[in-house]
Design an enzyme around this catalytic site. Structure first.
Site, PDB file in Angstrom:
ATOM      1  CG  HIS A  55      -1.630  28.794  -2.020  1.00  0.00           C
ATOM      2  ND1 HIS A  55      -0.555  29.634  -2.441  1.00  0.00           N
ATOM      3  CD2 HIS A  55      -0.992  27.929  -1.386  1.00  0.00           C
ATOM      4  CE1 HIS A  55       0.675  29.477  -1.781  1.00  0.00           C
ATOM      5  NE2 HIS A  55       0.218  28.161  -1.130  1.00  0.00           N
ATOM      6  CG  ASP A  58      -2.459  32.390  -3.819  1.00  0.00           C
ATOM      7  OD1 ASP A  58      -2.614  32.892  -2.587  1.00  0.00           O
ATOM      8  OD2 ASP A  58      -1.704  31.673  -4.085  1.00  0.00           O
ATOM      9  CG  MET A  89       2.408  23.418  -8.468  1.00  0.00           C
ATOM     10  SD  MET A  89       1.985  24.267  -7.091  1.00  0.00           S
ATOM     11  CE  MET A  89       3.537  25.089  -6.861  1.00  0.00           C
ATOM     12  CD  GLU A 182       7.000  23.629  -0.667  1.00  0.00           C
ATOM     13  OE1 GLU A 182       6.144  23.756  -1.594  1.00  0.00           O
ATOM     14  OE2 GLU A 182       7.561  24.593  -0.139  1.00  0.00           O
ATOM     15  CE  LYS A 184       9.416  26.551   6.364  1.00  0.00           C
ATOM     16  NZ  LYS A 184       8.393  27.779   5.928  1.00  0.00           N
ATOM     17  CD  GLU A 218      10.736  26.899  -0.317  1.00  0.00           C
ATOM     18  OE1 GLU A 218       9.736  26.735  -0.659  1.00  0.00           O
ATOM     19  OE2 GLU A 218      11.135  27.976   0.550  1.00  0.00           O
ATOM     20  CG  HIS A 221      11.315  24.472   2.732  1.00  0.00           C
ATOM     21  ND1 HIS A 221       9.776  24.108   2.346  1.00  0.00           N
ATOM     22  CD2 HIS A 221      11.014  25.932   2.979  1.00  0.00           C
ATOM     23  CE1 HIS A 221       9.205  25.281   2.043  1.00  0.00           C
ATOM     24  NE2 HIS A 221       9.917  26.202   2.741  1.00  0.00           N
ATOM     25  CG  ASP A 246       8.665  25.554  -4.417  1.00  0.00           C
ATOM     26  OD1 ASP A 246       8.079  25.391  -5.451  1.00  0.00           O
ATOM     27  OD2 ASP A 246       8.020  25.549  -3.217  1.00  0.00           O
ATOM     28  CG  ASP A 256      11.041  29.330   4.196  1.00  0.00           C
ATOM     29  OD1 ASP A 256      11.944  29.413   3.806  1.00  0.00           O
ATOM     30  OD2 ASP A 256       9.833  29.172   4.135  1.00  0.00           O
ATOM     31  CG  ASP A 258      10.452  31.810   1.303  1.00  0.00           C
ATOM     32  OD1 ASP A 258      10.812  30.585   1.121  1.00  0.00           O
ATOM     33  OD2 ASP A 258       9.118  31.914   1.824  1.00  0.00           O
ATOM     34  CG  ASP A 288       7.692  29.408  -2.769  1.00  0.00           C
ATOM     35  OD1 ASP A 288       7.418  30.373  -2.604  1.00  0.00           O
ATOM     36  OD2 ASP A 288       7.545  28.402  -1.941  1.00  0.00           O
TER      37      ASP A 288
HETATM   38  C1  GLT Z   1       4.176  29.023   1.388  1.00  0.00           C
HETATM   39  C2  GLT Z   1       5.148  28.292   1.735  1.00  0.00           C
HETATM   40  C3  GLT Z   1       5.779  27.770   0.612  1.00  0.00           C
HETATM   41  C4  GLT Z   1       5.005  26.884  -0.162  1.00  0.00           C
HETATM   42  C5  GLT Z   1       3.622  27.389  -0.848  1.00  0.00           C
HETATM   43  C6  GLT Z   1       2.950  26.247  -1.158  1.00  0.00           C
HETATM   44  S1  GLT Z   1       3.024  28.489   0.255  1.00  0.00           S
HETATM   45  O1  GLT Z   1       4.449  30.359   0.890  1.00  0.00           O
HETATM   46  O2  GLT Z   1       6.380  29.181   2.362  1.00  0.00           O
HETATM   47  O3  GLT Z   1       7.301  27.099   0.572  1.00  0.00           O
HETATM   48  O4  GLT Z   1       5.710  26.274  -1.245  1.00  0.00           O
HETATM   49  O5  GLT Z   1       1.820  26.144  -0.548  1.00  0.00           O
HETATM   50 MN    MN Z   2      10.090  28.608   1.990  1.00  0.00          MN
HETATM   51 MN    MN Z   3       7.984  26.375  -1.311  1.00  0.00          MN
END
Ligand code: GLT
Ligand code: MN
Ligand code: MN
Length: 386
Positions: A55, A58, A89, A182, A184, A218, A221, A246, A256, A258, A288
């Site tokens: 980002h 970042d 990316m 993306e 969600k 992702e 998500h 992702d 979420d 991750d 991710d």
């Molecule tokens: C954030 C989010 C991710 C996205 C990122 C891209 S930032 O951490 O949870 O799923 O992919 O903005």
């Molecule tokens: Mn996520």
């Molecule tokens: Mn993501």
């Protein structure tokens, strides 16, 4: 161990915000110190990763003077050159600053919307400089808690307007960049616009430059929404819209998470890797995900190695599955190749006649068994290495 060692050809990538995630969550502070971007790249090179994503915030301190931001970027560029890590990316942080609390492209405040588009344009310049071919749009704050607070059609108009404008900017500048939305379903907002792969695919078709916009789905998500990630990715591939992915993992019905790729939905992940490998997808395999919050400074690299190792193990298992004569026979008995045969072909009056003249025996058709039990047991046998 070494047979599962990643190489740059595997195109494994990590976001700057992933491995180095300091462990902050809504209920507790950071548990680990942050990693400087240049050190992060050295760590990636050490473990055999290929790419990095970022980002704007970042990399370059938000709101800092231009000279400082340039210096931060130059340090990163130098580290990219030293390590050979590719910038695969880029994306915009349109969710952290409190000004985005009502949304970015869909904030009710027009000035916030204009700022969000300008912030994205500035980072598109950086993405082009670093050679990132894909620019991701995760609409973290694009949503509502109260449905009364935004007219959905207006919000979607503004979302589309932003993407049309930004695609215009990319074309005007001659950048070689494609967009990837993306989806969600929720979190951090109560409800998010473009909540699933399906919503996003339909939305993309309404854009001025729909050919340059695809998806960055992702695992976590779609799983949060109770949907099959595999089926979503498969449809995105079928529509030539899988621009990026992702990879992580998630327990169904949770916030979420991750989690490390391959740590939860093992059967789903097996099918996902098989799909990606057999489809000819040649984009980044982008993780991710983030280490468990109770992990320490060394353990975060165990996490990163684990994501890649598990992907490679699934790849091996998928290949073994597809090459197994027992599987080939079971696939045939399940009628899998038969589904690839056209049913009626293109319409013609003659074909319609022929079809209507055909005699069918519903009883006989109903009595067919599709042998899915033996087929699925072979899936399990292969996953478990029997
Ligand atoms: C954030 C989010 C991710 C996205 C990122 C891209 S930032 O951490 O949870 O799923 O992919 O903005
Ligand atoms: Mn996520
Ligand atoms: Mn993501």
């Amino acid at each position: 161990m070494s047979e599962y060692a990643p190489s740059p050809q595997d195109r494994f990538a990590f976001g700057l915000w992933t491995i180095g995630h300091p462990g902050r969550d809504p209920f507790g502070d950071a548990t680990r110190p942050p990693i400087a971007p240049a050190d992060f790249l050295r760590g990636l090179a050490d473990i055999g990763a290929w790419g990095v994503s970022f980002h704007d915030d970042d990399l370059m301190t938000f709101g800092a003077p231009e000279s400082q931001r340039r210096a931060e970027l130059d340090t990163f560029i130098k580290a990219l050159e030293e390590t050979g890590i590719v910038c695969s990316m880029a994306t915009t942080n349109l969710f952290w600053h409190p000004m985005f609390k009502d949304g970015a492209f869909t904030s009710n405040d027009r000035e916030v919307r204009r700022l969000a588009i300008a912030k994205t344009m500035r980072n598109l310049d950086v993405a082009a400089e670093l050679g990132a071919p894909t620019y991701v749009f995760w609409g973290g704050r694009e949503g509502v808690e109260s449905a009364a607070s935004k007219t959905p059609a207006d919000a979607l108009d503004r979302y589309r307007e932003a993407l049309d404008f930004l695609a215009g900017y990319v074309k005007d500048k001659g950048y070689n960049i494609r967009f990837a939305i993306e989806p969600k379903p929720n979190e951090p907002r109560g409800d998010t616009f473009l909540p699933t792969v399906g919503h996003a695919l339909a939305f993309i078709e309404t854009l001025d430059n729909s050919e340059m916009v695809g998806l960055n789905p992702e695992v976590a998500h779609e799983t949060m929404a109770g949907l099959s990630f595999y089926q979503g990715v498969a449809q995105a591939l079928w529509q030539d819209k899988l621009f990026h992915i992702d990879l992580n993992d998630q327990k169904i019905g949770r916030y979420d998470q991750d989690l490390r790729f391959g740590s939860e939905g093992i059967k789903d992940d097996f099918f996902l890797v098989r799909l990606l490998e057999n489809s000819g997808y040649d984009g980044p395999k982008h993780f991710d995900a983030r280490p468990y919050r109770n992990e320490g400074a060394d353990g975060i690299w165990d996490f990163a190695r684990g994501c890649m190792r598990t992907y490679l193990m699934f790849r091996e298992r998928a290949k073994a599955f597809d090459n197994d004569p027992k599987v080939k026979k079971a696939l045939a008995e399940a009628g899998v190749p038969e589904l690839a045969e056209p049913t009626v072909g293109p319409y013609s009056p003659a074909a319609a006649h022929e079809l209507l003249d055909e005699q069918h025996d519903p009883q006989a058709l109903a009595s067919r068994g599709y042998r899915n039990e033996q087929l699925d047991q072979l899936v399990i046998d292969h996953i478990l290495g029997a």
